[in-house]
Write an enzyme that holds these catalytic residues in place. Structure first.
Site, PDB file in Angstrom:
ATOM      1  N   LYS A  76     -19.586  37.584  10.920  1.00 42.48           N
ATOM      2  CA  LYS A  76     -19.570  37.033   9.557  1.00 42.48           C
ATOM      3  C   LYS A  76     -19.093  38.075   8.553  1.00 42.48           C
ATOM      4  O   LYS A  76     -18.434  37.750   7.571  1.00 42.48           O
ATOM      5  CB  LYS A  76     -20.983  36.569   9.176  1.00 42.48           C
ATOM      6  CG  LYS A  76     -21.496  35.406   9.986  1.00 42.48           C
ATOM      7  CD  LYS A  76     -20.725  34.155   9.632  1.00 42.48           C
ATOM      8  CE  LYS A  76     -21.387  32.928  10.175  1.00 42.48           C
ATOM      9  NZ  LYS A  76     -20.614  31.711   9.939  1.00 42.48           N
ATOM     10  N   THR A 111     -23.618  34.380   5.880  1.00 40.90           N
ATOM     11  CA  THR A 111     -25.044  34.415   6.176  1.00 40.90           C
ATOM     12  C   THR A 111     -25.731  35.542   5.419  1.00 40.90           C
ATOM     13  O   THR A 111     -25.128  36.592   5.156  1.00 40.90           O
ATOM     14  CB  THR A 111     -25.276  34.581   7.695  1.00 40.90           C
ATOM     15  OG1 THR A 111     -26.665  34.688   7.947  1.00 40.90           O
ATOM     16  CG2 THR A 111     -24.579  35.804   8.261  1.00 40.90           C
ATOM     17  N   TYR A 129     -23.110  38.549  16.386  1.00 38.94           N
ATOM     18  CA  TYR A 129     -22.838  37.321  15.612  1.00 38.94           C
ATOM     19  C   TYR A 129     -22.797  37.637  14.115  1.00 38.94           C
ATOM     20  O   TYR A 129     -21.831  37.282  13.416  1.00 38.94           O
ATOM     21  CB  TYR A 129     -23.897  36.241  15.881  1.00 38.94           C
ATOM     22  CG  TYR A 129     -24.044  35.328  14.697  1.00 38.94           C
ATOM     23  CD1 TYR A 129     -23.037  34.424  14.356  1.00 38.94           C
ATOM     24  CD2 TYR A 129     -25.163  35.419  13.841  1.00 38.94           C
ATOM     25  CE1 TYR A 129     -23.137  33.629  13.222  1.00 38.94           C
ATOM     26  CE2 TYR A 129     -25.272  34.628  12.716  1.00 38.94           C
ATOM     27  CZ  TYR A 129     -24.260  33.743  12.412  1.00 38.94           C
ATOM     28  OH  TYR A 129     -24.342  32.969  11.280  1.00 38.94           O
ATOM     29  N   HIS A 130     -23.865  38.303  13.608  1.00 36.69           N
ATOM     30  CA  HIS A 130     -23.898  38.583  12.167  1.00 36.69           C
ATOM     31  C   HIS A 130     -22.706  39.465  11.772  1.00 36.69           C
ATOM     32  O   HIS A 130     -22.153  39.323  10.680  1.00 36.69           O
ATOM     33  CB  HIS A 130     -25.229  39.243  11.786  1.00 36.69           C
ATOM     34  CG  HIS A 130     -26.411  38.303  11.776  1.00 36.69           C
ATOM     35  ND1 HIS A 130     -27.282  38.191  12.843  1.00 36.69           N
ATOM     36  CD2 HIS A 130     -26.855  37.426  10.848  1.00 36.69           C
ATOM     37  CE1 HIS A 130     -28.219  37.290  12.550  1.00 36.69           C
ATOM     38  NE2 HIS A 130     -27.984  36.811  11.349  1.00 36.69           N
ATOM     39  N   SER A 166     -26.629  41.783  14.544  1.00 34.39           N
ATOM     40  CA  SER A 166     -26.214  41.266  15.865  1.00 34.39           C
ATOM     41  C   SER A 166     -24.692  41.166  15.843  1.00 34.39           C
ATOM     42  O   SER A 166     -24.065  41.188  14.773  1.00 34.39           O
ATOM     43  CB  SER A 166     -26.802  39.875  16.134  1.00 34.39           C
ATOM     44  OG  SER A 166     -26.158  38.907  15.317  1.00 34.39           O
TER      45      SER A 166
HETATM   46  P1  NAD Z   1     -23.943  24.415  15.050  1.00 33.17           P
HETATM   47  O1  NAD Z   1     -23.744  25.194  16.286  1.00 33.17           O
HETATM   48  O2  NAD Z   1     -24.949  23.333  15.043  1.00 33.17           O
HETATM   49  O3  NAD Z   1     -22.540  23.772  14.591  1.00 33.17           O
HETATM   50  C1  NAD Z   1     -21.322  24.463  14.615  1.00 33.17           C
HETATM   51  C2  NAD Z   1     -20.225  23.466  14.973  1.00 33.17           C
HETATM   52  O4  NAD Z   1     -18.963  24.152  14.957  1.00 33.17           O
HETATM   53  C3  NAD Z   1     -20.397  22.877  16.373  1.00 33.17           C
HETATM   54  O5  NAD Z   1     -20.354  21.479  16.322  1.00 33.17           O
HETATM   55  C4  NAD Z   1     -19.237  23.471  17.162  1.00 33.17           C
HETATM   56  O6  NAD Z   1     -18.775  22.590  18.176  1.00 33.17           O
HETATM   57  C5  NAD Z   1     -18.216  23.753  16.089  1.00 33.17           C
HETATM   58  N1  NAD Z   1     -17.268  24.847  16.413  1.00 33.17           N
HETATM   59  C6  NAD Z   1     -17.577  26.104  16.812  1.00 33.17           C
HETATM   60  N2  NAD Z   1     -16.462  26.818  17.013  1.00 33.17           N
HETATM   61  C7  NAD Z   1     -15.399  26.005  16.722  1.00 33.17           C
HETATM   62  C8  NAD Z   1     -14.003  26.166  16.750  1.00 33.17           C
HETATM   63  N3  NAD Z   1     -13.436  27.319  17.129  1.00 33.17           N
HETATM   64  N4  NAD Z   1     -13.205  25.119  16.392  1.00 33.17           N
HETATM   65  C9  NAD Z   1     -13.777  23.935  16.025  1.00 33.17           C
HETATM   66  N5  NAD Z   1     -15.107  23.718  15.989  1.00 33.17           N
HETATM   67  C10 NAD Z   1     -15.921  24.742  16.334  1.00 33.17           C
HETATM   68  O7  NAD Z   1     -24.235  25.470  13.879  1.00 33.17           O
HETATM   69  P2  NAD Z   1     -24.934  25.229  12.447  1.00 33.17           P
HETATM   70  O8  NAD Z   1     -26.359  25.598  12.556  1.00 33.17           O
HETATM   71  O9  NAD Z   1     -24.558  23.909  11.912  1.00 33.17           O
HETATM   72  O10 NAD Z   1     -24.217  26.356  11.593  1.00 33.17           O
HETATM   73  C11 NAD Z   1     -23.014  26.044  10.901  1.00 33.17           C
HETATM   74  C12 NAD Z   1     -22.523  27.261  10.127  1.00 33.17           C
HETATM   75  O11 NAD Z   1     -23.514  27.675   9.193  1.00 33.17           O
HETATM   76  C13 NAD Z   1     -22.248  28.475  11.029  1.00 33.17           C
HETATM   77  O12 NAD Z   1     -21.088  29.138  10.576  1.00 33.17           O
HETATM   78  C14 NAD Z   1     -23.459  29.345  10.816  1.00 33.17           C
HETATM   79  O13 NAD Z   1     -23.126  30.683  10.996  1.00 33.17           O
HETATM   80  C15 NAD Z   1     -23.844  29.046   9.380  1.00 33.17           C
HETATM   81  N6  NAD Z   1     -25.288  29.233   9.139  1.00 33.17           N
HETATM   82  C16 NAD Z   1     -26.215  28.500   9.840  1.00 33.17           C
HETATM   83  C17 NAD Z   1     -27.571  28.706   9.590  1.00 33.17           C
HETATM   84  C18 NAD Z   1     -28.652  27.964  10.329  1.00 33.17           C
HETATM   85  O14 NAD Z   1     -29.838  28.273  10.117  1.00 33.17           O
HETATM   86  N7  NAD Z   1     -28.334  26.974  11.157  1.00 33.17           N
HETATM   87  C19 NAD Z   1     -27.957  29.644   8.618  1.00 33.17           C
HETATM   88  C20 NAD Z   1     -26.977  30.372   7.931  1.00 33.17           C
HETATM   89  C21 NAD Z   1     -25.636  30.158   8.204  1.00 33.17           C
HETATM   90  N1  USQ Z   2     -38.075  35.163  15.284  1.00 35.32           N
HETATM   91  C1  USQ Z   2     -39.368  35.130  15.742  1.00 35.32           C
HETATM   92  N2  USQ Z   2     -39.674  34.203  16.694  1.00 35.32           N
HETATM   93  C2  USQ Z   2     -38.775  33.305  17.169  1.00 35.32           C
HETATM   94  C3  USQ Z   2     -37.458  33.339  16.677  1.00 35.32           C
HETATM   95  C4  USQ Z   2     -37.137  34.296  15.741  1.00 35.32           C
HETATM   96  O1  USQ Z   2     -40.228  35.908  15.312  1.00 35.32           O
HETATM   97  O2  USQ Z   2     -39.135  32.500  18.043  1.00 35.32           O
HETATM   98  C5  USQ Z   2     -37.717  36.149  14.235  1.00 35.32           C
HETATM   99  C6  USQ Z   2     -36.534  37.054  14.586  1.00 35.32           C
HETATM  100  O3  USQ Z   2     -36.952  38.212  15.261  1.00 35.32           O
HETATM  101  C7  USQ Z   2     -35.938  37.333  13.218  1.00 35.32           C
HETATM  102  C8  USQ Z   2     -36.261  36.087  12.402  1.00 35.32           C
HETATM  103  O4  USQ Z   2     -37.305  35.406  13.107  1.00 35.32           O
HETATM  104  O5  USQ Z   2     -36.607  38.411  12.625  1.00 35.32           O
HETATM  105  C9  USQ Z   2     -35.101  35.146  12.210  1.00 35.32           C
HETATM  106  O6  USQ Z   2     -34.588  34.759  13.474  1.00 35.32           O
HETATM  107  P1  USQ Z   2     -33.921  33.305  13.651  1.00 35.32           P
HETATM  108  O7  USQ Z   2     -33.574  33.132  15.083  1.00 35.32           O
HETATM  109  O8  USQ Z   2     -34.757  32.280  12.988  1.00 35.32           O
HETATM  110  O9  USQ Z   2     -32.610  33.462  12.737  1.00 35.32           O
HETATM  111  P2  USQ Z   2     -31.316  34.383  12.896  1.00 35.32           P
HETATM  112  O10 USQ Z   2     -31.182  34.958  14.251  1.00 35.32           O
HETATM  113  O11 USQ Z   2     -31.265  35.337  11.747  1.00 35.32           O
HETATM  114  O12 USQ Z   2     -30.120  33.329  12.743  1.00 35.32           O
HETATM  115  C10 USQ Z   2     -30.223  32.113  12.002  1.00 35.32           C
HETATM  116  C11 USQ Z   2     -29.030  31.252  12.387  1.00 35.32           C
HETATM  117  C12 USQ Z   2     -27.746  31.968  11.961  1.00 35.32           C
HETATM  118  C13 USQ Z   2     -27.818  32.312  10.485  1.00 35.32           C
HETATM  119  C14 USQ Z   2     -29.073  33.109  10.142  1.00 35.32           C
HETATM  120  C15 USQ Z   2     -29.310  33.254   8.652  1.00 35.32           C
HETATM  121  O13 USQ Z   2     -29.019  31.003  13.787  1.00 35.32           O
HETATM  122  O14 USQ Z   2     -26.632  31.106  12.203  1.00 35.32           O
HETATM  123  O15 USQ Z   2     -26.686  33.057  10.110  1.00 35.32           O
HETATM  124  O16 USQ Z   2     -30.235  32.380  10.623  1.00 35.32           O
HETATM  125  S1  USQ Z   2     -29.958  34.823   8.224  1.00 35.32           S
HETATM  126  O17 USQ Z   2     -31.174  35.063   9.015  1.00 35.32           O
HETATM  127  O18 USQ Z   2     -30.213  34.827   6.828  1.00 35.32           O
HETATM  128  O19 USQ Z   2     -28.932  35.799   8.622  1.00 35.32           O
END
Ligand code: NAD
Ligand code: USQ
Length: 383
Positions: free
Chosen positions: A185, A144, A181-182, A179
């Protein structure tokens, strides 16, 4: 190519699995379905009604004649993971299978531990499974952009060349995630880098920005193939949430001043970036990092664009600056490189290209499914 998509029932994974299948790759999905369980735990649901994974795959087969194999289980069950890998024998593994919400990881100790155990251990199991059973397989791992945080210098793609006391080296770019979470990664990236170095694995870390949109060519083919679209305060991301808020007449939830800037991309580009990475594998021993985003916006920019697009559709869109529930810089420098994927042929979609209209139309179509109690943020970083 044979591609195993871990997390293929999720938002990015489902769209990617169908895209790769449509492009002629042999695809299998591995997923524990734990995300559907977390939705149930939080009493939240996707805006769009998603069918069970078996129904989705049957529909895909009926429509296209293409079969996608399915392995249901957790990558933290090592015996299951190894069996899936050795049965399917992938050339590439695309790893989306993690807990991906920053707010979820900040709920309390239990959710922080769950996030890091699920993500870091799962990824480590995968590294061992590839090393022991498929050492030539290319790992395409979703990282990410948030691993880098918001440094006061340009963000490079994974590495930075530094001169210090007359000596020079190219080193991993410093990480300042925001976070637990981050942070998971960042830990994954270190483990992958180390595994490439000691065992000669090949890996691409896709440092993806925030994904927006819901339609891809494949998920739009049929209602049963529809993708998930999260709008709740835990799993919903800013741009997607704002479109749904606009559709139901809820003021847009901008956190703090809204001057935070983030890297973003259309889900149609997520699927293409992954395919580009698969078609151009890393070398043996190489840990390659691509910054996977197409544009940078402040949260205020997004809110204003959605207000404008919403008004043009007759929606009354208000913006509400809430006290920021997160601890994050609101005024900061942000300039990230993204040339690697462009050089390999990515032709991006831009937010201005009518995406907002189609996303807003989608949100309006399903607005009766919105539970307004799920919109306001409930997780506070300081708690
Ligand atoms: P999502 O929650 O929609 O999908 C993740 C899937 O992984 C789910 O179906 C879940 O059941 C499965 N999963 C989780 N843990 C598992 C495990 N231990 N074994 C098997 N399956 C498992 O998430 P998403 O939005 O599709 O994100 C996918 C990936 O992309 C994540 O790694 C996330 O960090 C990354 N990512 C997402 C975004 C975003 O904006 N959605 C942005 C940047 C990075
Ligand atoms: N934010 C708002 N209002 C909202 C939700 C979020 O102002 O209702 C702000 C947050 O404070 C933050 C920004 O928007 O500053 C981004 O938040 P987000 O919830 O849209 O995204 P983030 O928490 O960063 O996470 C999402 C995905 C995660 C992925 C990440 C990419 O859930 O899986 O890794 O985006 S990145 O942001 O580049 O790290």
């Amino acid at each position: 190519m044979r591609v195993l998509v871990i997390g293929g029932d999720g938002y990015c994974g489902w769209a990617t699995a169908l895209h790769l299948s449509n492009q002629g790759h042999e695809v299998a999905i591995l997923d524990s379905l734990v995300r559907r369980h977390w939705d149930a735990e939080l009493c939240s649901d996707t805006l769009t009604p998603i069918a069970p994974i078996q129904t989705r795959l049957q529909r895909w087969k009926d429509l296209t004649g293409k079969e996608i194999d399915l392995f249901i289980g957790d990558i933290n069950n090592y015996a299951f993971l190894v069996k899936a890998l050795t049965d399917f024998k992938p050339d590439s593994v695309v790893h989306f299978g993690e807990q991906r919400s920053a707010p979820f990881s900040m709920i309390d100790r239990e959710h922080a531990v769950l996030t890091q155990t699920n993500n870091v251990m799962g990824n480590l199991n995968l590294l061992y499974a590839i090393h022991e059973h498929m050492p030539d397989c290319h790992l395409v791992k979703l990282g990410t952009m948030g691993e880098y945080g918001t440094p006061n210098i340009d963000i490079e793609e994974g590495y930075i060349t530094i001169e210090h006391n007359g000596r020079k080296d190219t080193l991993p770019y410093p990480k300042q995630p925001g976070s637990f979470y981050h942070l998971s990664k960042v830990h994954d990236s270190h483990n992958i880098h180390f595994a490439c170095k000691i065992w000669g694995l090949r890996a691409t870390d896709l440092n993806q920005g925030i994904v927006y949109g819901v339609l891809t060519e494949e998920t739009g083919m049929d209602e049963l193939l529809i993708n998930r679209l999260d709008y709740d305060g835990v799993f919903g991301t800013a741009l997607n949430r704002f479109c749904i808020q606009a559709a139901v007449g809820h003021p847009l939830t901008v956190y703090g001043s809204g001057k935070q800037t983030r890297a973003m991309l259309d889900i149609r580009d997520t699927v293409r970036c992954v395919e580009i990475a698969i078609r151009n594998p890393a070398d043996k021993g190489e840990f390659r990092v691509f910054n996977q985003f197409t544009e940078m916006f402040s949260i205020n920019d997004i809110a204003m664009q959605i207000k404008k697009a919403g008004n043009s559709m007759g929606l009354n869109v208000e913006v509400n600056n809430l006290d920021n529930p997160r601890v994050e810089a609101e005024e900061h420098y942000f300039n990230a490189k993204n040339t690697n994927l462009l050089e390999l042929g990515l032709n991006p979609h831009f937010l201005s290209d009518s995406l907002l209209d189609s996303l807003l139309n989608f949100a309006v179509k399903y607005k009766n499914r919105v539970d307004e109690k799920q919109i306001m943020p409930k997780v506070n970083w300081r708690a």
